[in-house]
Design an enzyme around this catalytic site. Structure first.
Site, PDB file in Angstrom:
ATOM      1  N   LYS A  97       1.184  14.513   0.051  1.00 23.72           N
ATOM      2  CA  LYS A  97      -0.212  14.784  -0.333  1.00 23.72           C
ATOM      3  C   LYS A  97      -0.415  16.270  -0.644  1.00 23.72           C
ATOM      4  CE  LYS A  97      -1.976  10.952   2.504  1.00 23.72           C
ATOM      5  NZ  LYS A  97      -2.717   9.981   1.681  1.00 23.72           N
ATOM      6  N   THR A 102      -8.520   6.745  -1.980  1.00 23.92           N
ATOM      7  CA  THR A 102      -9.898   6.225  -2.048  1.00 23.92           C
ATOM      8  C   THR A 102     -10.912   7.350  -1.855  1.00 23.92           C
ATOM      9  OG1 THR A 102      -9.491   5.446   0.212  1.00 23.92           O
ATOM     10  CG2 THR A 102      -9.600   3.778  -1.517  1.00 23.92           C
ATOM     11  N   LYS A 119     -14.712   8.334  -3.570  1.00 19.24           N
ATOM     12  CA  LYS A 119     -15.925   8.704  -2.824  1.00 19.24           C
ATOM     13  C   LYS A 119     -16.427  10.069  -3.273  1.00 19.24           C
ATOM     14  CE  LYS A 119     -13.988   6.039   0.903  1.00 19.24           C
ATOM     15  NZ  LYS A 119     -12.998   6.079   1.979  1.00 19.24           N
ATOM     16  N   LYS A 136      -7.797  14.080   4.054  1.00 24.15           N
ATOM     17  CA  LYS A 136      -6.891  12.930   4.086  1.00 24.15           C
ATOM     18  C   LYS A 136      -5.865  13.180   5.176  1.00 24.15           C
ATOM     19  CE  LYS A 136      -6.241  13.803  -0.373  1.00 24.15           C
ATOM     20  NZ  LYS A 136      -6.546  12.552  -0.999  1.00 24.15           N
ATOM     21  N   ARG A 137      -5.078  12.158   5.516  1.00 26.92           N
ATOM     22  CA  ARG A 137      -4.014  12.385   6.489  1.00 26.92           C
ATOM     23  C   ARG A 137      -3.105  13.518   6.025  1.00 26.92           C
ATOM     24  NH1 ARG A 137      -3.423   8.734  10.981  1.00 26.92           N
ATOM     25  NH2 ARG A 137      -1.386   9.700  11.212  1.00 26.92           N
ATOM     26  N   HIS A 150       0.803  -1.230   0.000  1.00 27.71           N
ATOM     27  CA  HIS A 150       0.000   0.000   0.000  1.00 27.71           C
ATOM     28  C   HIS A 150       0.829   1.270   0.000  1.00 27.71           C
ATOM     29  CE1 HIS A 150      -3.967  -1.840   0.913  1.00 27.71           C
ATOM     30  NE2 HIS A 150      -3.213  -2.777   1.461  1.00 27.71           N
TER      31      HIS A 150
HETATM   32  C1  26W Z   1       4.586   1.313   9.643  1.00 27.85           C
HETATM   33  C2  26W Z   1       3.890   2.607   9.536  1.00 27.85           C
HETATM   34  C3  26W Z   1       2.880   2.555   8.465  1.00 27.85           C
HETATM   35  C4  26W Z   1       1.526   2.462   8.788  1.00 27.85           C
HETATM   36  C5  26W Z   1       0.575   2.396   7.779  1.00 27.85           C
HETATM   37  C6  26W Z   1       3.277   2.584   7.155  1.00 27.85           C
HETATM   38  C7  26W Z   1       2.329   2.525   6.159  1.00 27.85           C
HETATM   39  C8  26W Z   1       0.986   2.431   6.458  1.00 27.85           C
HETATM   40  C9  26W Z   1      -0.065   2.327   5.380  1.00 27.85           C
HETATM   41  C10 26W Z   1       0.320   1.258   4.409  1.00 27.85           C
HETATM   42  C11 26W Z   1      -0.256   3.618   4.691  1.00 27.85           C
HETATM   43  C12 26W Z   1      -1.563   3.663   3.952  1.00 27.85           C
HETATM   44  O1  26W Z   1      -2.625   3.738   4.537  1.00 27.85           O
HETATM   45  N1  26W Z   1      -1.496   3.648   2.635  1.00 27.85           N
HETATM   46  C13 26W Z   1      -2.650   4.009   1.845  1.00 27.85           C
HETATM   47  O2  26W Z   1      -3.358   2.841   1.488  1.00 27.85           O
HETATM   48  C14 26W Z   1      -4.552   3.182   0.809  1.00 27.85           C
HETATM   49  C15 26W Z   1      -5.331   1.912   0.582  1.00 27.85           C
HETATM   50  O3  26W Z   1      -4.687   1.109  -0.342  1.00 27.85           O
HETATM   51  C16 26W Z   1      -4.232   3.909  -0.494  1.00 27.85           C
HETATM   52  O4  26W Z   1      -5.437   4.302  -1.107  1.00 27.85           O
HETATM   53  C17 26W Z   1      -3.382   5.141  -0.210  1.00 27.85           C
HETATM   54  O5  26W Z   1      -2.966   5.725  -1.435  1.00 27.85           O
HETATM   55  C18 26W Z   1      -2.172   4.759   0.610  1.00 27.85           C
HETATM   56  O6  26W Z   1      -1.456   5.924   1.001  1.00 27.85           O
END
Ligand code: 26W
Length: 701
Positions: free
Chosen positions: A544, A646, A650, A538-539, A352
């Protein structure tokens, strides 16, 4: 069933669970009784489905994820079960307004953002499509922090979701497991076989709490199993009686820490011991549960790949690979090769993120001390992979592709090597992982890589969040699109239908008015529903580019200051974003947005034309209110960095046009909706990469 039937059920629950009657019960008790009635209905439906699944011997989907951002459940379950009207009447007959009850439910923040919300949408979708699916995660006492803005700055407060969220959970005290952390591994021979035993470990008990997730029409039900940690045989009574209270309680609180709180970062891994313990706790408990059930149903673990698809959502549950190997070899007597075949053919991995700071790498010392047996297995996987590469003349790829490197365990490489299927979450992102992030591993395993572009549960994000629009779509094309979103294509024949377009405009205005009213009620701020609502939710993250959006708004502000009579479409820029607690730059951007919001509200010469609003504590519930009211969707990430996105889907589905870069799923959205609905700008991903390369090269001189 009539509404009287449900009224009776609610009254019985009030009496049985709270010793209350409609006249004595508090609203909170009515909320809980209503949820409990729905929970019973879903459990009964799940039991019926289970018989069918067992009879047919269907393959099951297990989705392992550290995060599930499910949002509120009462409204969603009523909608999916088609019971909203009946419950509305049943509650009205005892003097309760259903709409008011919705607000008794906290939005459970068991996730950070996109990854967690995607997991929740999948549970809905899998239930709707009749796939037997189970999600596994952690029952965090505290989810993602509640954000408060104090003097323009983000302050993080604890998220108390359990008091109202617990009603949905069914504790399964008969299905608990033990998870071992720390200690050392002892080896000995037993019947001519080498046996491994983890000694001196901390034993943590994993107790499951099941949440039923309804699909459309309530026919399918997915289960989300959340694990809570506590110390096994937690209480040392002897120590306690001797007056050594502290030692007696310590084991308890250390173990409980594992399911205490969600890590609030989605941008970089921190390498913290507690996070590693959380990951292993989730993975070990879930796999033990899957294996126990599989043996009960089919007896033979060789059939696992045929009967179970175990999905690891990003690398956070990647320890599933060595843990499944451990269970197969140490507990079920398999040799390495058979165990490896079963593992690889059962496990699939979704990536992701391509941000290098988010790709997890654990210090070897930490893994070795916390998970000694797992570390042995990881090094054996690495040793065999390395030998295989050297043997076929591909030793050159090891610096990028080995699992153990630089005294670290690289979880992404482990995930690729241990899975039969690896996907990115949009076409562009899947190409980037093939050609960049995993370039060398792709050359070894080309057939494993595929793309699965993200999606959304349109029943929540269109039908429920925007009932007026959904009702109008029903009028135009019927309601078949609820089950099959591709039927929305039928709307194309109305693109030049003036009456239909006028009605769409009215619906948007109604939604904007409702949102403005909500903001007024919650914050006292007034925004103009006749101005254009331009939204970035978004975050908060540098890639971003909320800051770029802010700079554009400041430039508008300066233009208006220079020339107050300038012709200008009145606009309200709305932001919603949480920043990870330690991400100083992101927090400064939040401060800037809030300062700008104050300035635009204060300045009489500006505020009718240009307003900025920062909505506090952006979450699923807020998204459901704001998205239907949005007109411009800001999707402006640096190309190549947003894996999919996503909220872009929406917002587009609710009739906002996109202002976006050619990134993530924007690319595929653009192909479908055309340039008249999406203003695409900026560098492409490969152009941006070229610039990076030039910068890197010039930095050498
Ligand atoms: C280890 C810290 C950490 C925690 C969470 C690293 C990375 C993440 C996630 C993988 C980040 C995340 O939420 N990625 C998002 O995933 C969505 C669902 O696939 C995508 O639509 C977003 O583009 C992507 O940033």
């Amino acid at each position: 069933m009539t509404y009287e039937y449900y009224r009776q059920l609610i009254i019985e629950k009030l009496s049985g669970s709270f010793a209350a009657s409609p006249s004595t019960a508090s609203k909170e008790q009515v909320y809980k009784a209503t949820c409990l009635v729905l929970r019973d209905i879903l459990i009964a439906q799940k039991q019926r489905n289970n018989m069918e699944i067992e009879k047919k011997g269907l393959k099951r989907v297990y989705y392992l994820c550290m995060e599930f951002l499910v949002g509120r459940s009462l409204k969603n379950n009523l909608f999916n079960l088609g019971l909203t009207d009946d419950f509305d009447k049943a509650l009205a007959s005892i003097g309760i307004d259903l709409d008011e009850l919705y607000d008794y439910e906290a939005d459970p923040g068991l996730g950070n953002g996109g990854l967690g919300r995607l997991a929740a949408c999948f549970m809905d979708s899998l239930a709707t499509l009749g796939y037997p699916a189970m999600g596994f995660s952690i029952r965090y006492d505290y989810g993602l922090f509640r954000q408060k803005i104090v003097e323009n700055m983000q302050v993080e407060l604890p998220d108390l979701w359990l008091p109202s969220g617990e009603v949905w959970m069914l504790p399964r005290s008969d299905k608990n497991f033990k998870v071992l952390l720390g200690g050392y591994v002892e080896t000995h021979m037993e019947n001519g076989k080498l046996r491994f035993e983890q000694k001196g470990a901390e034993v943590v008990e994993a107790m499951p709490y099941d949440v039923m997730i309804s699909g459309a029409d309530g026919k399918g039900v997915s289960v989300l199993r959340l694990w809570k940690a506590s110390a096994y045989r937690s209480f040392d009574m002897q120590k306690f009686s001797r007056g050594d209270y502290f030692t007696a309680m310590r084991a308890d609180s250390e173990a409980e820490l594992i399911s205490k709180v969600l890590y609030p970062s989605d941008d970089h891994y921190e390498g913290k011991q507690l996070r590693l313990s959380q990951q292993y706790f989730l993975v070990s408990a879930s796999l033990q549960s899957i294996i126990k059930d599989h043996i009960k149903w089919y007896g033979d673990l060789k059939l696992l790949p045929q009967k179970a698809a175990i999905h690891i959502n990003d690398t956070h549950p990647a320890l599933a690979i060595p843990e499944l190997m451990r269970l197969l070899m140490d507990e079920h007597g398999f040799g390495w090769d058979d165990a490896w075949d079963i593992t690889v053919n059962t496990i699939a991995y979704t990536n992701h993120t391509v941000l290098s700071e988010a790709l997890e790498k654990w210090d070897i010392e930490l893994v070795q001390s916390r998970l000694p047996r797992i570390y042995m297995i990881i090094s054996e996987i690495d040793r065999r992979f390395t030998a295989q590469m050297n043997a076929c003349g591909k030793g050159g790829i090891l610096p990028s592709s080995a699992i153990l490197w630089d005294r670290q365990v690289r979880m992404a490489n482990l995930s690729v090597i241990g899975s039969h299927s690896i996907n990115g979450v949009s076409e562009l992102h899947s190409n980037i992982i093939k050609n960049n992030v995993f370039k060398d591993l792709y050359s070894v395993f080309p057939d494993r890589f595929t793309n699965v572009t993200n999606g959304i549960a349109h029943r929540r994000w269109l039908c429920q969040a925007n009932p007026e629009l959904a009702a109008f779509i029903n009028e135009l094309i019927g309601d078949g699109y609820k089950l099959d979103a591709s039927e929305l294509d039928k709307l194309e024949k109305f693109t030049s239908d003036k009456t239909a377009l006028k009605r769409l405009g009215e619906i948007k205005l109604d939604n904007k008015k409702a949102f403005a009213q909500f903001i007024k009620k919650e914050t006292g701020e007034e925004i103009d529903p006749y101005s254009r609502f331009d939204v970035q939710i978004k975050r908060l993250h540098e890639y971003k580019r909320q800051l770029m959006n802010v700079l554009k708004i400041i430039s508008y502000y300066l233009e208006l200051k220079d020339d107050p009579n300038k012709s200008f479409t009145p606009q309200t820029f709305i932001f919603g974003a949480k920043a990870a607690g330690g991400y100083a730059h992101a927090k400064r951007v939040i401060m800037l947005i809030n300062c700008l919001a104050k300035e635009t509200a204060r300045d009489a010469a500006i505020r009718d034309k240009l307003r900025v609003l920062f909505v506090e504590n952006y979450n699923v519930t807020l998204a459901e209110r704001l998205i239907p009211a949005s007109e411009v969707s800001e999707q402006i990430s640096l190309a190549g960095k947003e894996a999919s996105g996503t909220s872009n889907m929406k917002l587009m589905m609710n009739g906002a046009i996109t202002l976006g870069t050619v990134d993530g799923a924007n690319v595929e959205i653009l192909e479908r909706v055309g340039r008249e609905n999406m203003f695409a700008f900026g560098l492409t991903a490969s152009e941006a990469q070229r610039v990076w390369n030039e910068v890197d090269a010039s930095a050498l001189y």
